[in-house]
Design a protein around this motif. Structure first.
Motif, PDB file in Angstrom:
ATOM      1  N   VAL A  70       1.830 -44.318  -5.950  1.00 24.39           N
ATOM      2  CA  VAL A  70       2.017 -42.967  -5.418  1.00 24.39           C
ATOM      3  C   VAL A  70       3.406 -42.505  -5.834  1.00 24.39           C
ATOM      4  N   ALA A  71       3.503 -41.291  -6.360  1.00 29.40           N
ATOM      5  CA  ALA A  71       4.796 -40.778  -6.824  1.00 29.40           C
ATOM      6  C   ALA A  71       5.023 -39.368  -6.303  1.00 29.40           C
ATOM      7  N   ALA A 120      10.060 -38.540   4.136  1.00 27.38           N
ATOM      8  CA  ALA A 120      10.875 -38.409   5.343  1.00 27.38           C
ATOM      9  C   ALA A 120      10.788 -37.007   5.922  1.00 27.38           C
ATOM     10  N   GLU A 121      10.629 -36.011   5.051  1.00 27.07           N
ATOM     11  CA  GLU A 121      10.613 -34.626   5.507  1.00 27.07           C
ATOM     12  C   GLU A 121       9.264 -34.217   6.093  1.00 27.07           C
ATOM     13  N   VAL A 122       8.191 -34.634   5.452  1.00 22.88           N
ATOM     14  CA  VAL A 122       6.842 -34.285   5.919  1.00 22.88           C
ATOM     15  C   VAL A 122       6.016 -35.571   6.023  1.00 22.88           C
ATOM     16  N   PRO A 123       6.408 -36.483   6.921  1.00 18.09           N
ATOM     17  CA  PRO A 123       5.760 -37.795   6.963  1.00 18.09           C
ATOM     18  C   PRO A 123       4.274 -37.741   7.296  1.00 18.09           C
ATOM     19  N   HIS A 124       3.863 -36.856   8.197  1.00 13.50           N
ATOM     20  CA  HIS A 124       2.439 -36.793   8.558  1.00 13.50           C
ATOM     21  C   HIS A 124       1.593 -36.359   7.362  1.00 13.50           C
ATOM     22  N   ALA A 125       2.049 -35.322   6.672  1.00 18.28           N
ATOM     23  CA  ALA A 125       1.303 -34.831   5.514  1.00 18.28           C
ATOM     24  C   ALA A 125       1.236 -35.883   4.419  1.00 18.28           C
ATOM     25  N   MET A 126       2.332 -36.595   4.189  1.00 15.59           N
ATOM     26  CA  MET A 126       2.346 -37.594   3.130  1.00 15.59           C
ATOM     27  C   MET A 126       1.559 -38.835   3.518  1.00 15.59           C
ATOM     28  N   GLN A 174       7.140 -32.866  -5.575  1.00 15.83           N
ATOM     29  CA  GLN A 174       7.955 -32.309  -4.493  1.00 15.83           C
ATOM     30  C   GLN A 174       8.525 -30.957  -4.907  1.00 15.83           C
ATOM     31  N   THR A 175       8.897 -30.159  -3.914  1.00 12.41           N
ATOM     32  CA  THR A 175       9.194 -28.746  -4.155  1.00 12.41           C
ATOM     33  C   THR A 175      10.362 -28.509  -5.105  1.00 12.41           C
ATOM     34  N   HIS A 176      11.316 -29.418  -5.166  1.00  9.26           N
ATOM     35  CA  HIS A 176      12.465 -29.202  -6.047  1.00  9.26           C
ATOM     36  C   HIS A 176      12.113 -29.421  -7.514  1.00  9.26           C
ATOM     37  N   GLU A 177      10.939 -29.990  -7.779  1.00 13.88           N
ATOM     38  CA  GLU A 177      10.479 -30.173  -9.155  1.00 13.88           C
ATOM     39  C   GLU A 177       9.126 -29.509  -9.334  1.00 13.88           C
ATOM     40  N   GLY A 178       8.960 -28.355  -8.680  1.00 14.26           N
ATOM     41  CA  GLY A 178       7.663 -27.694  -8.645  1.00 14.26           C
ATOM     42  C   GLY A 178       7.109 -27.315  -9.997  1.00 14.26           C
ATOM     43  N   GLU A 218      -0.964 -33.001  -7.486  1.00 11.99           N
ATOM     44  CA  GLU A 218      -0.838 -31.908  -6.529  1.00 11.99           C
ATOM     45  C   GLU A 218       0.614 -31.469  -6.439  1.00 11.99           C
ATOM     46  N   ARG A 219       0.818 -30.173  -6.358  1.00 12.37           N
ATOM     47  CA  ARG A 219       2.156 -29.631  -6.140  1.00 12.37           C
ATOM     48  C   ARG A 219       2.297 -29.349  -4.641  1.00 12.37           C
ATOM     49  N   LEU A 220       3.260 -30.006  -4.011  1.00  9.80           N
ATOM     50  CA  LEU A 220       3.427 -29.883  -2.572  1.00  9.80           C
ATOM     51  C   LEU A 220       3.937 -28.496  -2.194  1.00  9.80           C
TER      52      LEU A 220
END
Length: 372
Positions: free
Chosen positions: A186-187, A351-357, A318-322, A340-342
């Motif tokens: 997973v990346a 750490a930021e969106v642990p439930h979603a990940m 992740q959003t910073h590398e969208g 998938e683009r988050l």
């Protein structure tokens, strides 16, 4: 290589000294016409005040509720949390951290995956892991150490791997070189080619992506240049000043998380103040800020490219590398099951969106048939 149980127990004298230093902190005003930053004088003063009153013992109890161990591997004593599933047949999941965080920032995510055996190590030189005694901290050695931890120390024949930041290439290396033991990867920090490989890229979206990164490197990459060229000078200041330490660490948590630019306190919508201060306290009490810099100069000139990954892969951008090109992911991860683009979650996605990940990891595990 039998692991030894470990429990965190910071001496009262260390905590008392920390509070005294914080009480004497000198917080400078913001410089006029200063460059944009993830830290401000007001936010730093607020963090320093909170850290003086921080209930470390409560956080220590929370950390110790996660079973932790030490194991001697490759000339380092490696610390790790090991959250076993109630289901003995559950798949194993290796969750690695990067810089400037520690294993602790990954635990909220790990707690959401009771259907996995989750292993959350501290890299050598971070937190409670010693650095390698006589060898540089390189991605290749880290990959070997992590694989030995999972297979020879813990006895898992196979496992899923995850890494980010410093550990992203480590995770790629593990999947590329130990594919017979890796169930999937997973990346959230998808593979970056080497600088030499980037010069050969011709696809417009790939060229544009790395051009954007290069343009941002000069104003935003100074931290890495300092850590890679004058590590001991910087470490001397940060190891002596808790205010300086939390400024250096929290600035990156602010800038790299998925929160509004120019609003440092907004980071706490993603990473709570308790979690930020836990990270700072761990660096302080273990005195590992200096050794955490070692990958920046000991591995900086490692030229070897990473072989392509053939095991099943899930890439969540992740959003910073969208704008990361899907074509680049497909050329490296040869069995890419999910791309998938988050919508939410920056550099510290789990750490930021642990439930979603956690749910995404669970869906991927089902996709590759290792979870019912």
């Amino acid at each position: 290589m039998t692991p030894t149980p470990f429990s965190i127990d910071v001496a009262d004298t260390v905590l008392d000294d920390l509070r005294l230093r914080l009480a004497r902190a000198r917080v400078l005003p913001d410089s006029p016409r200063r460059p944009a930053s993830g830290m401000s004088s007001a936010y730093l003063a607020d963090l320093v005040a909170s850290w003086q009153e921080f209930d470390w013992r409560a956080r220590e109890r929370w950390l110790n509720a996660h079973p932790q161990f030490l194991a001697d591997i490759d000339g380092a004593t490696v610390h790790f949390a090991h959250l076993r599933s109630m289901d003995a047949a559950a798949p194993a999941l290796l969750v690695m951290h990067g810089w400037p965080h520690t294993f602790a920032l990954q635990l909220d995510f790990a707690d959401l995956l009771p259907d996995f055996h989750v292993v959350v190590p501290s890299f050598p030189g971070f937190a409670f892991s010693t650095p390698y005694a006589a060898r540089p901290i390189t991605e290749t050695l880290l990959a070997h150490t992590m694989h030995v931890l999972m297979t020879e120390v813990l006895g898992y024949e196979s496992y899923v791997t995850y890494g980010e930041d410093v550990s992203a290439n480590v995770s790629d290396l593990i999947a590329a070189t130990h594919g017979d033991h890796v169930l999937g990867i997973v990346a959230t920090h998808a593979h970056f080619p080497t600088m030499a490989e980037r010069e050969l890229l011709t696809e417009p979206d790939q060229v544009a992506f790395f051009a954007r990164l290069a343009a941002a490197h000069d104003p935003n990459g100074a931290y890495g240049h300092i850590q890679g060229t004058r590590p001991d000078t910087l470490a001397a200041a940060l190891d002596d000043s808790p205010a300086g330490l939390v400024a250096w660490l929290a600035e990156k948590l602010v800038e790299w998380s998925d929160t509004p630019a120019g609003d440092p306190p907004a980071v706490e919508r993603r990473i709570s103040r308790d979690r930020i201060l836990t990270e700072a306290t761990l660096y302080w009490v273990t005195e590992t800020i200096g050794t955490s810099f070692r990958p920046y100069y000991e591995d900086a000139d490692q030229p070897d490219s990473i072989p392509s990954v053939d095991v099943p892969a899930a890439v969540f951008i992740q959003t910073h590398e969208g704008d990361y090109p899907e074509s680049l992911a497909r050329s490296f991860y040869r069995d890419l099951r999910i791309f998938e683009r988050l919508d939410e979650g920056g550099h510290f996605a789990i750490a930021e969106v642990p439930h979603a990940m956690a749910e995404r990891v669970r869906l991927f595990a089902r996709e590759i048939g290792v979870l019912a």
